[in-house]
Scaffold this active site. Structure first.
Site, PDB file in Angstrom:
ATOM      1  N   GLY A 240       0.808  -1.200  -0.158  1.00  0.00           N
ATOM      2  CA  GLY A 240      -0.005   0.104  -0.015  1.00  0.00           C
ATOM      3  C   GLY A 240       0.821   1.378   0.036  1.00  0.00           C
TER       4      GLY A 240
ATOM      5  CD  GLU B  88       1.746   1.063   6.766  1.00  0.00           C
ATOM      6  OE1 GLU B  88       1.259   1.037   5.612  1.00  0.00           O
ATOM      7  OE2 GLU B  88       1.541  -0.248   7.210  1.00  0.00           O
ATOM      8  CG  ASP B  89      -1.468   2.331   2.839  1.00  0.00           C
ATOM      9  OD1 ASP B  89      -0.904   1.755   3.759  1.00  0.00           O
ATOM     10  OD2 ASP B  89      -1.974   1.543   2.085  1.00  0.00           O
TER      11      ASP B  89
ATOM     12  CG  ASP C  86      -8.406   0.128   9.049  1.00  0.00           C
ATOM     13  OD1 ASP C  86      -9.156   0.250   9.852  1.00  0.00           O
ATOM     14  OD2 ASP C  86      -8.516  -0.089   7.882  1.00  0.00           O
TER      15      ASP C  86
ATOM     16  CE  LYS D 126     -10.545   3.426   7.047  1.00  0.00           C
ATOM     17  NZ  LYS D 126     -11.271   2.096   6.720  1.00  0.00           N
TER      18      LYS D 126
ATOM     19  CG  PHE E  30     -13.767  -0.716   2.079  1.00  0.00           C
ATOM     20  CD1 PHE E  30     -12.799  -0.849   1.271  1.00  0.00           C
ATOM     21  CD2 PHE E  30     -14.561  -2.320   2.009  1.00  0.00           C
ATOM     22  CE1 PHE E  30     -11.979  -1.932   0.429  1.00  0.00           C
ATOM     23  CE2 PHE E  30     -13.786  -3.272   1.511  1.00  0.00           C
ATOM     24  CZ  PHE E  30     -12.595  -2.939   1.029  1.00  0.00           C
ATOM     25  CB  VAL E  31     -10.803   4.756   1.866  1.00  0.00           C
ATOM     26  CG1 VAL E  31     -11.682   5.476   2.347  1.00  0.00           C
ATOM     27  CG2 VAL E  31      -9.736   4.247   2.757  1.00  0.00           C
TER      28      VAL E  31
ATOM     29  CG  ASP F 211      -5.887  -4.110  -1.793  1.00  0.00           C
ATOM     30  OD1 ASP F 211      -5.430  -3.546  -0.719  1.00  0.00           O
ATOM     31  OD2 ASP F 211      -5.883  -5.254  -2.068  1.00  0.00           O
TER      32      ASP F 211
ATOM     33  NE  ARG G 240      -2.334  -3.225  -4.053  1.00  0.00           N
ATOM     34  CZ  ARG G 240      -2.193  -3.426  -2.807  1.00  0.00           C
ATOM     35  NH1 ARG G 240      -2.228  -2.532  -1.931  1.00  0.00           N
ATOM     36  NH2 ARG G 240      -2.468  -4.617  -2.225  1.00  0.00           N
TER      37      ARG G 240
HETATM   38  C1  PRP Z   1      -2.950  -2.427   4.877  1.00  0.00           C
HETATM   39  C2  PRP Z   1      -2.005  -1.029   4.991  1.00  0.00           C
HETATM   40  C3  PRP Z   1      -1.329  -1.163   6.443  1.00  0.00           C
HETATM   41  C4  PRP Z   1      -2.476  -1.914   7.260  1.00  0.00           C
HETATM   42  C5  PRP Z   1      -3.073  -1.082   8.197  1.00  0.00           C
HETATM   43  O1  PRP Z   1      -2.069  -3.155   4.414  1.00  0.00           O
HETATM   44  O2  PRP Z   1      -1.225  -0.808   3.986  1.00  0.00           O
HETATM   45  O3  PRP Z   1      -0.126  -1.629   6.317  1.00  0.00           O
HETATM   46  O4  PRP Z   1      -3.345  -2.426   6.473  1.00  0.00           O
HETATM   47  O5  PRP Z   1      -4.096  -1.830   9.043  1.00  0.00           O
HETATM   48  P1  PRP Z   1      -4.039  -1.769  10.551  1.00  0.00           P
HETATM   49  O6  PRP Z   1      -3.990  -0.415  10.931  1.00  0.00           O
HETATM   50  O7  PRP Z   1      -5.507  -2.306  10.492  1.00  0.00           O
HETATM   51  O8  PRP Z   1      -3.133  -3.055  10.777  1.00  0.00           O
HETATM   52  P2  PRP Z   1      -2.753  -4.597   3.861  1.00  0.00           P
HETATM   53  O9  PRP Z   1      -2.603  -5.589   4.941  1.00  0.00           O
HETATM   54  O10 PRP Z   1      -4.173  -4.207   3.584  1.00  0.00           O
HETATM   55  O11 PRP Z   1      -1.772  -4.929   2.634  1.00  0.00           O
HETATM   56  P3  PRP Z   1      -1.175  -4.134   1.278  1.00  0.00           P
HETATM   57  O12 PRP Z   1      -0.505  -2.737   1.796  1.00  0.00           O
HETATM   58  O13 PRP Z   1      -0.468  -4.840   0.553  1.00  0.00           O
HETATM   59  O14 PRP Z   1      -2.561  -3.802   0.804  1.00  0.00           O
END
Ligand code: PRP
Length: 183
Positions: free
Chosen positions: A48, A103-104, A107, A135, A156-157, A163, A169
């Protein structure tokens, strides 16, 4: 792609590409001031964070090394337990390094909570976090995030690296996914 290219799949645009770039410019200036004279290592969390890393690092008015980590949960249950699997580890020894995790999104905070603990055990000189999105309503653990782009509602963004089932993405903006796509 632009939101207009897939408008049936989206409900709202939360953060536009222009707003993201302006914010990253601001954060880059702040980070450069804070890390002036220090050896900075940017660690992107795949997949991400690819877009944030690319746009943030190029706006940074100082030299910085870059490394990547790929982590994933074993599934929904693991996400809530905070257990993370390393799929690609860092190539860099963190001893004595000033690490900025890029980080993106934060959550639940569980991924970063695990990563911070993991990095602390590797002897970094300092560890901070930069997250484009956060969030607050979804937080299960509080993360001390020094550089935050935007606080967003618990929706859900997708887009700008985020993604749904590996799609969206490459959307330029951050937008809310229409429920009919995933339900
Ligand atoms: C997403 C995002 C963070 C994480 C945040 O990654 O990039 O790493 O979730 O969520 P959290 O705060 O609830 O832990 P994901 O596991 O979806 O993998 P990706 O980056 O490959 O999409």
């Amino acid at each position: 792609m632009r939101a207009a290219d897939i408008q049936d799949d989206l409900t709202d645009i939360l953060v536009t590409e222009e707003e993201i770039h302006a914010k990253l410019e601001e954060l880059a200036a702040q980070v450069a001031t804070d890390y002036s004279g220090k050896d900075l290592l940017l660690v992107g969390v795949l997949k991400g964070a690819v877009m944030v890393m690319a746009d943030f690092s190029r706006r940074l008015p100082m030299n910085a090394s870059m490394d990547w980590m790929a982590v994933s949960s074993y599934g929904a249950s693991t996400k809530s337990s905070g257990v993370v699997q390393i799929r690609k580890d860092l190539d860099t020894d963190l001893h004595g390094k000033h690490v900025l995790i890029v980080e993106d999104i934060i959550d639940s905070g569980l991924t970063l909570s695990w990563l911070l603990e993991n990095f602390e055990s590797r002897g970094a000189e300092s560890i901070e976090v930069l997250a484009l999105l956060r969030k607050p309503e979804a937080a299960k653990v509080q993360i001390d995030c020094k550089y935050v782009g935007f606080d967003i509602p618990n929706e859900f963004v997708v887009g700008y690296g985020l993604d749904y089932a590996e799609s969206y993405r490459n959307l330029r903006d951050v937008a809310v996914l229409a429920p009919h796509v995933y339900s």
